[in-house]
Design a protein around this motif. Structure first.
Motif, PDB file in Angstrom:
ATOM      1  N   ALA A  28       0.820  -1.204   0.000  1.00 51.13           N
ATOM      2  CA  ALA A  28       0.000   0.000   0.000  1.00 51.13           C
ATOM      3  C   ALA A  28       0.857   1.258   0.000  1.00 51.13           C
ATOM      4  N   GLN A  29       0.396   2.271  -0.688  1.00 55.01           N
ATOM      5  CA  GLN A  29       0.995   3.612  -0.686  1.00 55.01           C
ATOM      6  C   GLN A  29       2.477   3.605  -1.072  1.00 55.01           C
ATOM      7  N   GLY A  30       2.874   2.630  -1.841  1.00 56.64           N
ATOM      8  CA  GLY A  30       4.236   2.621  -2.354  1.00 56.64           C
ATOM      9  C   GLY A  30       5.311   2.289  -1.346  1.00 56.64           C
ATOM     10  N   LYS A  31       4.941   1.679  -0.207  1.00 61.60           N
ATOM     11  CA  LYS A  31       5.951   1.426   0.834  1.00 61.60           C
ATOM     12  C   LYS A  31       7.012   0.424   0.379  1.00 61.60           C
ATOM     13  N   MET A  32       6.604  -0.634  -0.343  1.00 54.93           N
ATOM     14  CA  MET A  32       7.584  -1.626  -0.767  1.00 54.93           C
ATOM     15  C   MET A  32       8.561  -1.034  -1.764  1.00 54.93           C
ATOM     16  N   ALA A  33       8.046  -0.268  -2.706  1.00 54.74           N
ATOM     17  CA  ALA A  33       8.927   0.380  -3.683  1.00 54.74           C
ATOM     18  C   ALA A  33       9.869   1.352  -2.995  1.00 54.74           C
ATOM     19  N   ALA A  34       9.361   2.056  -1.985  1.00 59.81           N
ATOM     20  CA  ALA A  34      10.200   3.014  -1.263  1.00 59.81           C
ATOM     21  C   ALA A  34      11.297   2.299  -0.481  1.00 59.81           C
ATOM     22  N   LEU A  35      10.979   1.132   0.107  1.00 65.90           N
ATOM     23  CA  LEU A  35      11.995   0.380   0.847  1.00 65.90           C
ATOM     24  C   LEU A  35      13.083  -0.127  -0.092  1.00 65.90           C
ATOM     25  N   ASN A  36      12.687  -0.662  -1.241  1.00 58.86           N
ATOM     26  CA  ASN A  36      13.680  -1.100  -2.223  1.00 58.86           C
ATOM     27  C   ASN A  36      14.592   0.055  -2.625  1.00 58.86           C
ATOM     28  N   ASN A  37      13.995   1.192  -2.900  1.00 55.89           N
ATOM     29  CA  ASN A  37      14.783   2.353  -3.308  1.00 55.89           C
ATOM     30  C   ASN A  37      15.704   2.823  -2.192  1.00 55.89           C
ATOM     31  N   ALA A  38      15.210   2.819  -0.952  1.00 55.36           N
ATOM     32  CA  ALA A  38      16.015   3.292   0.175  1.00 55.36           C
ATOM     33  C   ALA A  38      17.243   2.418   0.392  1.00 55.36           C
ATOM     34  N   ILE A  39      17.075   1.100   0.304  1.00 56.39           N
ATOM     35  CA  ILE A  39      18.222   0.210   0.478  1.00 56.39           C
ATOM     36  C   ILE A  39      19.213   0.393  -0.668  1.00 56.39           C
ATOM     37  N   ARG A  40      18.689   0.519  -1.878  1.00 53.33           N
ATOM     38  CA  ARG A  40      19.580   0.711  -3.029  1.00 53.33           C
ATOM     39  C   ARG A  40      20.389   2.009  -2.870  1.00 53.33           C
ATOM     40  N   GLU A  41      19.748   3.064  -2.400  1.00 57.15           N
ATOM     41  CA  GLU A  41      20.452   4.331  -2.210  1.00 57.15           C
ATOM     42  C   GLU A  41      21.448   4.267  -1.058  1.00 57.15           C
ATOM     43  N   ALA A  42      21.217   3.383  -0.094  1.00 56.96           N
ATOM     44  CA  ALA A  42      22.118   3.291   1.064  1.00 56.96           C
ATOM     45  C   ALA A  42      23.414   2.556   0.743  1.00 56.96           C
ATOM     46  N   ILE A  43      23.414   1.737  -0.298  1.00 54.79           N
ATOM     47  CA  ILE A  43      24.568   0.877  -0.559  1.00 54.79           C
ATOM     48  C   ILE A  43      25.875   1.654  -0.709  1.00 54.79           C
ATOM     49  N   PRO A  44      25.944   2.742  -1.509  1.00 50.80           N
ATOM     50  CA  PRO A  44      27.222   3.465  -1.608  1.00 50.80           C
ATOM     51  C   PRO A  44      27.699   4.011  -0.261  1.00 50.80           C
ATOM     52  N   HIS A  45      26.774   4.419   0.600  1.00 48.07           N
ATOM     53  CA  HIS A  45      27.148   4.938   1.914  1.00 48.07           C
ATOM     54  C   HIS A  45      27.651   3.809   2.813  1.00 48.07           C
ATOM     55  N   MET A  46      27.049   2.631   2.684  1.00 41.96           N
ATOM     56  CA  MET A  46      27.536   1.468   3.427  1.00 41.96           C
ATOM     57  C   MET A  46      28.936   1.081   2.954  1.00 41.96           C
ATOM     58  N   GLN A  47      29.151   1.132   1.661  1.00 42.72           N
ATOM     59  CA  GLN A  47      30.471   0.818   1.118  1.00 42.72           C
ATOM     60  C   GLN A  47      31.517   1.788   1.637  1.00 42.72           C
ATOM     61  N   LYS A  48      31.164   3.059   1.709  1.00 44.63           N
ATOM     62  CA  LYS A  48      32.093   4.069   2.210  1.00 44.63           C
ATOM     63  C   LYS A  48      32.395   3.841   3.688  1.00 44.63           C
ATOM     64  N   ALA A  49      31.347   3.567   4.470  1.00 44.80           N
ATOM     65  CA  ALA A  49      31.552   3.323   5.897  1.00 44.80           C
ATOM     66  C   ALA A  49      32.427   2.099   6.124  1.00 44.80           C
ATOM     67  N   ALA A  50      32.230   1.048   5.318  1.00 46.30           N
ATOM     68  CA  ALA A  50      33.039  -0.157   5.463  1.00 46.30           C
ATOM     69  C   ALA A  50      34.483   0.107   5.063  1.00 46.30           C
ATOM     70  N   ALA A  51      34.690   0.897   4.009  1.00 43.99           N
ATOM     71  CA  ALA A  51      36.042   1.189   3.553  1.00 43.99           C
ATOM     72  C   ALA A  51      36.834   1.977   4.585  1.00 43.99           C
ATOM     73  N   GLU A  52      36.142   2.731   5.425  1.00 44.11           N
ATOM     74  CA  GLU A  52      36.807   3.547   6.441  1.00 44.11           C
ATOM     75  C   GLU A  52      37.166   2.741   7.685  1.00 44.11           C
ATOM     76  N   ASN A  53      36.785   1.452   7.708  1.00 46.78           N
ATOM     77  CA  ASN A  53      37.065   0.598   8.864  1.00 46.78           C
ATOM     78  C   ASN A  53      37.889  -0.603   8.407  1.00 46.78           C
ATOM     79  N   ALA A  54      39.216  -0.442   8.475  1.00 47.96           N
ATOM     80  CA  ALA A  54      40.113  -1.472   7.953  1.00 47.96           C
ATOM     81  C   ALA A  54      40.040  -2.774   8.743  1.00 47.96           C
ATOM     82  N   ASN A  55      39.535  -2.717   9.965  1.00 44.38           N
ATOM     83  CA  ASN A  55      39.471  -3.940  10.777  1.00 44.38           C
ATOM     84  C   ASN A  55      38.214  -4.755  10.502  1.00 44.38           C
ATOM     85  N   ALA A  56      37.377  -4.303   9.549  1.00 46.03           N
ATOM     86  CA  ALA A  56      36.120  -4.993   9.282  1.00 46.03           C
ATOM     87  C   ALA A  56      36.028  -5.445   7.835  1.00 46.03           C
TER      88      ALA A  56
END
Length: 237
Positions: A28-56
């Motif tokens: 309803a109300q586009g929630k599933m599409a919004a969740l898919n989009n939100a996770i897709r948009e978060a991936i580059p930020h997750m990659q950056k955060a992971a790259a900044e932590n050499a112990n992980a």
């Protein structure tokens, strides 16, 4: 942080697991599409955060739950190679079954004895239709379940905040509220990047205060691209 002979950093695995509500109400109300989009948009930020932590060494998976639960992404995927495939919505809200899938993966083995605390991020827009409490107790009975950095996102006004609070398990940390697509993008990005930072810290207990501070990312160079304050948009969900 461990050191290999010669001074090379020995990274530890950091398992990140999305636990995602795909029940019929998410259509309803586009929630599933919004969740898919939100996770897709978060991936580059997750990659950056992971790259900044050499112990992980960050490894990502995802569980979907509706009528039953299954692994949307079953094999741990290095964040550098991670690509999101869209979820669809139907059925009821068998959250407890999702918790049990995660619990099986937090046992030792398959989890190694030496690892960083896993990150578990739950997102839901409603109420569980199965016995989530017993399943959550089973999750918390595992050592890695207790040590996990657990965050929850309430999608819309019908989300069960008490249930999400039970999952978090810390009275001082509350579910993040997402009332429209824009706030869901912000909260998904905030939850994923800050949780990575906390879990990969040499002293994760000292870093947990970041989980309830809106300015947790202030020291990042691209802060202007991170709107991490609690959403104040008009409610649409």
């Amino acid at each position: 942080m461990l050191q290999r002979p010669g001074g090379e950093v020995a990274s530890r695995p950091l398992h990140f697991i999305w636990i995602l509500d795909c029940s019929g109400s998410m259509a309803a109300q586009g929630k599933m599409a919004a969740l898919n989009n939100a996770i897709r948009e978060a991936i580059p930020h997750m990659q950056k955060a992971a790259a900044e932590n050499a112990n992980a060494k960050m490894l990502v998976r995802a569980v979907r739950f509706s009528t039953g639960a299954d692994w949307h992404i079953k094999d741990p995927m290095p964040i550098e190679q991670f690509v999101w495939s869209d979820l669809t919505a139907d059925g009821v809200t068998d959250m407890g079954k999702a918790f049990r899938l995660v619990t099986e993966q937090l046992k030792v083995p398959p989890m190694p004895e030496r690892a960083l605390p896993p990150v578990l991020v739950l997102a839901s827009d409603g109420q569980a239709t199965d016995d989530y409490k017993t399943a959550l107790q089973e999750l918390m009975s595992e050592e890695w379940g207790k040590k996990a950095v657990r965050m929850a996102i309430a999608i819309g006004k019908d989300a069960d905040l008490r249930m999400l609070q039970d999952f978090i398990g810390h009275a001082e940390l509350q579910p993040l509220l997402a009332n429209n697509p824009e706030s869901l993008v912000r909260q998904i990005r905030w939850a994923s990047t800050v949780a990575i930072r906390v879990a990969s810290s040499p002293k994760p207990e000292e870093e947990k205060n970041l989980l309830h501070h809106g300015d947790a990312l202030d020291d990042q160079d691209d802060h202007k691209d991170h709107d991490v304050s609690p959403p104040d948009d008009d409610l649409v969900w």
